[in-house]
Write a protein that holds these residues in place. Structure first.
Motif, mmCIF file in Angstrom:
data_model
loop_
_atom_site.group_PDB
_atom_site.id
_atom_site.type_symbol
_atom_site.label_atom_id
_atom_site.label_comp_id
_atom_site.label_asym_id
_atom_site.label_seq_id
_atom_site.Cartn_x
_atom_site.Cartn_y
_atom_site.Cartn_z
ATOM 1 N N LEU A 174 0.833 -1.197 0.000
ATOM 2 C CA LEU A 174 0.000 0.000 0.000
ATOM 3 C C LEU A 174 0.869 1.249 0.000
ATOM 4 O O LEU A 174 0.561 2.242 -0.668
ATOM 5 N N LEU A 175 1.988 1.206 0.723
ATOM 6 C CA LEU A 175 2.904 2.346 0.746
ATOM 7 C C LEU A 175 3.459 2.614 -0.642
ATOM 8 O O LEU A 175 3.501 3.769 -1.092
ATOM 9 N N ASP A 176 3.870 1.568 -1.336
ATOM 10 C CA ASP A 176 4.405 1.748 -2.692
ATOM 11 C C ASP A 176 3.350 2.327 -3.622
ATOM 12 O O ASP A 176 3.643 3.205 -4.448
ATOM 13 N N PHE A 177 2.121 1.835 -3.499
ATOM 14 C CA PHE A 177 1.045 2.362 -4.350
ATOM 15 C C PHE A 177 0.803 3.845 -4.050
ATOM 16 O O PHE A 177 0.694 4.660 -4.966
ATOM 17 N N CYS A 178 0.716 4.180 -2.763
ATOM 18 C CA CYS A 178 0.469 5.576 -2.393
ATOM 19 C C CYS A 178 1.586 6.487 -2.899
ATOM 20 O O CYS A 178 1.332 7.580 -3.419
ATOM 21 N N LYS A 179 2.825 6.045 -2.760
ATOM 22 C CA LYS A 179 3.940 6.848 -3.261
ATOM 23 C C LYS A 179 3.823 7.058 -4.768
ATOM 24 O O LYS A 179 4.117 8.143 -5.278
ATOM 25 N N SER A 180 3.382 6.029 -5.489
ATOM 26 C CA SER A 180 3.257 6.148 -6.950
ATOM 27 C C SER A 180 2.190 7.154 -7.351
ATOM 28 O O SER A 180 2.208 7.686 -8.466
ATOM 29 N N LYS A 181 1.256 7.432 -6.448
ATOM 30 C CA LYS A 181 0.175 8.385 -6.712
ATOM 31 C C LYS A 181 0.378 9.704 -5.960
ATOM 32 O O LYS A 181 -0.514 10.548 -5.931
ATOM 33 N N ASP A 182 1.538 9.869 -5.359
ATOM 34 C CA ASP A 182 1.855 11.070 -4.578
ATOM 35 C C ASP A 182 0.853 11.287 -3.447
ATOM 36 O O ASP A 182 0.390 12.396 -3.190
ATOM 37 N N VAL A 186 -0.044 7.770 6.267
ATOM 38 C CA VAL A 186 0.027 8.173 7.671
ATOM 39 C C VAL A 186 -0.248 6.942 8.524
ATOM 40 O O VAL A 186 -1.227 6.225 8.287
ATOM 41 N N ALA A 187 0.612 6.685 9.498
ATOM 42 C CA ALA A 187 0.520 5.462 10.301
ATOM 43 C C ALA A 187 -0.115 5.737 11.657
ATOM 44 O O ALA A 187 0.426 6.510 12.455
ATOM 45 N N TYR A 188 -1.271 5.099 11.922
ATOM 46 C CA TYR A 188 -1.752 5.057 13.300
ATOM 47 C C TYR A 188 -1.365 3.700 13.879
ATOM 48 O O TYR A 188 -1.089 2.750 13.148
ATOM 49 N N GLY A 189 -1.323 3.624 15.198
ATOM 50 C CA GLY A 189 -0.845 2.398 15.823
ATOM 51 C C GLY A 189 0.626 2.159 15.553
ATOM 52 O O GLY A 189 1.090 1.025 15.566
ATOM 53 N N TYR A 231 11.894 3.903 12.015
ATOM 54 C CA TYR A 231 11.632 3.013 10.889
ATOM 55 C C TYR A 231 10.602 3.631 9.944
ATOM 56 O O TYR A 231 10.775 3.636 8.710
ATOM 57 N N GLN A 232 9.539 4.175 10.505
ATOM 58 C CA GLN A 232 8.493 4.772 9.674
ATOM 59 C C GLN A 232 8.980 6.049 8.991
ATOM 60 O O GLN A 232 8.746 6.262 7.796
ATOM 61 N N VAL A 233 9.641 6.892 9.748
ATOM 62 C CA VAL A 233 10.113 8.164 9.195
ATOM 63 C C VAL A 233 11.012 7.922 7.992
ATOM 64 O O VAL A 233 10.899 8.589 6.954
ATOM 65 N N GLN A 234 11.910 6.949 8.106
ATOM 66 C CA GLN A 234 12.855 6.679 7.024
ATOM 67 C C GLN A 234 12.182 6.038 5.811
ATOM 68 O O GLN A 234 12.734 6.071 4.706
ATOM 69 N N ARG A 235 10.997 5.478 6.001
ATOM 70 C CA ARG A 235 10.234 4.924 4.871
ATOM 71 C C ARG A 235 9.385 5.989 4.189
ATOM 72 O O ARG A 235 8.719 5.721 3.193
ATOM 73 N N GLY A 236 9.376 7.191 4.732
ATOM 74 C CA GLY A 236 8.540 8.244 4.182
ATOM 75 C C GLY A 236 7.123 8.212 4.687
ATOM 76 O O GLY A 236 6.209 8.765 4.066
ATOM 77 N N VAL A 237 6.916 7.562 5.831
ATOM 78 C CA VAL A 237 5.593 7.462 6.449
ATOM 79 C C VAL A 237 5.479 8.483 7.571
ATOM 80 O O VAL A 237 6.429 8.692 8.336
ATOM 81 N N ILE A 238 4.334 9.137 7.679
ATOM 82 C CA ILE A 238 4.055 10.040 8.799
ATOM 83 C C ILE A 238 3.562 9.187 9.962
ATOM 84 O O ILE A 238 2.516 8.539 9.864
ATOM 85 N N ALA A 239 4.304 9.148 11.044
ATOM 86 C CA ALA A 239 3.969 8.283 12.171
ATOM 87 C C ALA A 239 3.256 9.062 13.271
ATOM 88 O O ALA A 239 3.750 10.103 13.719
ATOM 89 N N LEU A 240 2.114 8.546 13.704
ATOM 90 C CA LEU A 240 1.380 9.140 14.815
ATOM 91 C C LEU A 240 1.735 8.373 16.084
ATOM 92 O O LEU A 240 1.511 7.163 16.163
ATOM 93 N N ALA A 241 2.284 9.068 17.058
ATOM 94 C CA ALA A 241 2.685 8.435 18.314
ATOM 95 C C ALA A 241 1.775 8.941 19.429
ATOM 96 O O ALA A 241 1.762 10.133 19.726
#
Length: 295
Positions: A174-182, A186-189, A231-241
């Motif tokens: 899903l991350l790869d797909f989202c990146k392909s569509k700009d 955003v990660a919860y949990g 881990y999330q930040v380096q993948r380009g994911v916005i992490a909610l803590a």
């Protein structure tokens, strides 16, 4: 976060340096969060434009004529003029009522089918009139995202898709797909779960006790939570803590101070087991239920 601690913990988070605040109508915390933001603005700690405030359209407001109504209720709770990001919380629609979960006499949730493309058009109108700066979705899989992206006359595509995402559920496809569509993921949990009985199996594994994360934390002189967030930040994911403890908040924001080497990222990738802390079982069977083998 316990309702009694929302106001104070939000003020502490702003003082520490957090500027992205994630809320939702269904969380029933908008009044306290709005109060905290307005207090910090009044104190001169921040300006409104410094805060990035997210809230979400609940499932009883999916009908196009109710989308603006739902947003205006949230704005009234916050006592603010706009939110920065407004998300369709779930793709599963519930029949409108004044209750969070509209139920029949037997306690069964009354779902309905609403054209989410029409819901999205109403979201676009909320952006056009300035009630929200950006619009997105939450808990959408690829099929549902493509439905919005391929909608005739699309004016604004979703800026993000907020989903459960952590080392046990890394959402790589899903991350790869989202990146392909700009589209930003955003990660919860992102730290696993605080295990509320309503949502989470009490026998679920504790992510932050994982021996691999713990060993990596020791190696880098960090905490397991910091490793999971980095881990999330380096993948380009916005992490909610999520935390209401000041020391944990300070620790979480320090994740921007270090990086994990590629070999450590690969090791964490290997922890993926497609495990969900939040399976949202109440909506199984709805035609838009997104948590299947498809991504």
């Amino acid at each position: 976060v316990p309702k009694s601690k929302i106001l104070e913990s939000t003020k502490i988070a702003i003082d520490i340096g957090f500027r992205h605040i994630d809320s939702a109508y269904v969380y029933q915390n908008e009044k306290e969060i709005g109060q905290a933001i307005r207090r910090k603005i009044a104190d001169g700690v921040v300006k409104r434009e410094d805060i990035f405030l997210t809230t979400k359209l609940w499932s009883t407001f999916h009908r196009p004529e109710l989308v603006k109504v739902g947003l205006e209720r949230s704005l009234k709770n916050f006592q603010l003029d706009y939110v920065d990001l407004y998300l369709i919380h779930y793709p599963m629609s519930i029949k409108p009522s004044e209750e969070i979960y509209t139920k029949n006499e037997n306690g069964k949730i009354l779902f309905e089918t609403v054209d989410l493309c029409a819901t999205w058009e109403a979201m676009e109108k909320c952006k056009d009139v300035g009630l929200v700066k950006s619009i997105g979705v939450s808990n959408f899989n690829r099929r549902l995202l493509e439905m919005i992206l391929n909608k005739p006359g699309l004016k604004y595509k979703p800026v993000c898709n907020q989903v459960e995402c952590h080392p046990y559920l890394n959402q790589s496809k899903l991350l790869d797909f989202c990146k392909s569509k700009d589209i930003v993921l955003v990660a919860y949990g992102a730290l696993g779960s605080q295990r509320p009985e309503t949502w989470v199996d009490q026998n679920a594994p504790f992510l932050l006790n994982d021996p691999v994360l713990c060993a990596m934390a020791k190696k880098h002189n960090r905490s397991p939570a910091q490793i999971a967030l980095c881990y999330q930040v380096q993948r380009g994911v916005i992490a909610l803590a999520h935390s209401y403890e000041e020391n944990e908040m300070k620790e979480n924001i320090q994740v921007l101070e270090f990086q994990l080497p590629p070999e450590d990222m690969e090791v964490i990738d290997g922890l993926n087991r497609n495990f969900r802390y939040f399976p949202v079982n109440f909506a199984v069977g709805h035609p838009n239920f997104p948590f299947s083998d498809e991504y």
